[in-house]
Design a protein around this motif. Sequence first.
Motif, mmCIF file in Angstrom:
data_model
loop_
_atom_site.group_PDB
_atom_site.id
_atom_site.type_symbol
_atom_site.label_atom_id
_atom_site.label_comp_id
_atom_site.label_asym_id
_atom_site.label_seq_id
_atom_site.Cartn_x
_atom_site.Cartn_y
_atom_site.Cartn_z
ATOM 1 N N GLN A 1 0.831 -1.209 0.000
ATOM 2 C CA GLN A 1 0.000 0.000 0.000
ATOM 3 C C GLN A 1 0.867 1.261 0.000
ATOM 4 O O GLN A 1 0.583 2.217 -0.721
ATOM 5 C CB GLN A 1 -0.930 0.012 1.206
ATOM 6 C CG GLN A 1 -2.056 -0.986 1.104
ATOM 7 C CD GLN A 1 -2.851 -1.081 2.381
ATOM 8 O OE1 GLN A 1 -2.300 -1.185 3.466
ATOM 9 N NE2 GLN A 1 -4.165 -1.060 2.251
ATOM 10 N N LEU B 1 -5.599 -0.614 -5.048
ATOM 11 C CA LEU B 1 -5.450 -0.255 -3.638
ATOM 12 C C LEU B 1 -6.655 -0.698 -2.810
ATOM 13 O O LEU B 1 -6.495 -1.134 -1.661
ATOM 14 C CB LEU B 1 -5.215 1.247 -3.489
ATOM 15 C CG LEU B 1 -3.796 1.707 -3.808
ATOM 16 C CD1 LEU B 1 -3.716 3.227 -3.852
ATOM 17 C CD2 LEU B 1 -2.822 1.163 -2.779
ATOM 18 N N VAL C 1 -6.140 -4.431 -2.193
ATOM 19 C CA VAL C 1 -5.088 -4.668 -1.192
ATOM 20 C C VAL C 1 -5.615 -4.337 0.201
ATOM 21 O O VAL C 1 -5.369 -5.078 1.162
ATOM 22 C CB VAL C 1 -3.813 -3.867 -1.525
ATOM 23 C CG1 VAL C 1 -2.798 -3.969 -0.401
ATOM 24 C CG2 VAL C 1 -3.202 -4.360 -2.830
ATOM 25 N N THR C 2 -6.366 -3.259 0.317
ATOM 26 C CA THR C 2 -6.962 -2.889 1.603
ATOM 27 C C THR C 2 -7.928 -3.968 2.082
ATOM 28 O O THR C 2 -7.939 -4.334 3.263
ATOM 29 C CB THR C 2 -7.681 -1.533 1.489
ATOM 30 O OG1 THR C 2 -6.721 -0.546 1.105
ATOM 31 C CG2 THR C 2 -8.325 -1.134 2.798
#
Length: 71
Positions: free
Chosen positions: A30, A48, A51-52
Motif C-alpha cells: 500500500q 489499492l 489490497v486494503t
Amino acid sequence: MNLRLGLEQAKLALLAAEPAVYRGALAQVQQFAGAYLSPTAVANQAFLNEVTALAAIDVALTGTNSRPFRL
C-alpha cells in the motif's frame, strides 16, 4: 520493495500462517503503491481497494488441528 515482491511476501506469509507478516507485507504494498502510482487512475484505485480488503481479512489459523502449509 516493489509491488510484485510485496505481494509474493504476503502470499508466502499466508501459506506459512504468519498473519503479522501478511499484514506487514500488504502495508508495504500500500505504501509503495501510494508513493509511485497515480492516485487518480481508476485501475490504481481498484488495486489499492483490493489490497486494503485483503489486509482486513483475518488470516490467523484457528482450531485444534489447524496447521500452516509447509513445503
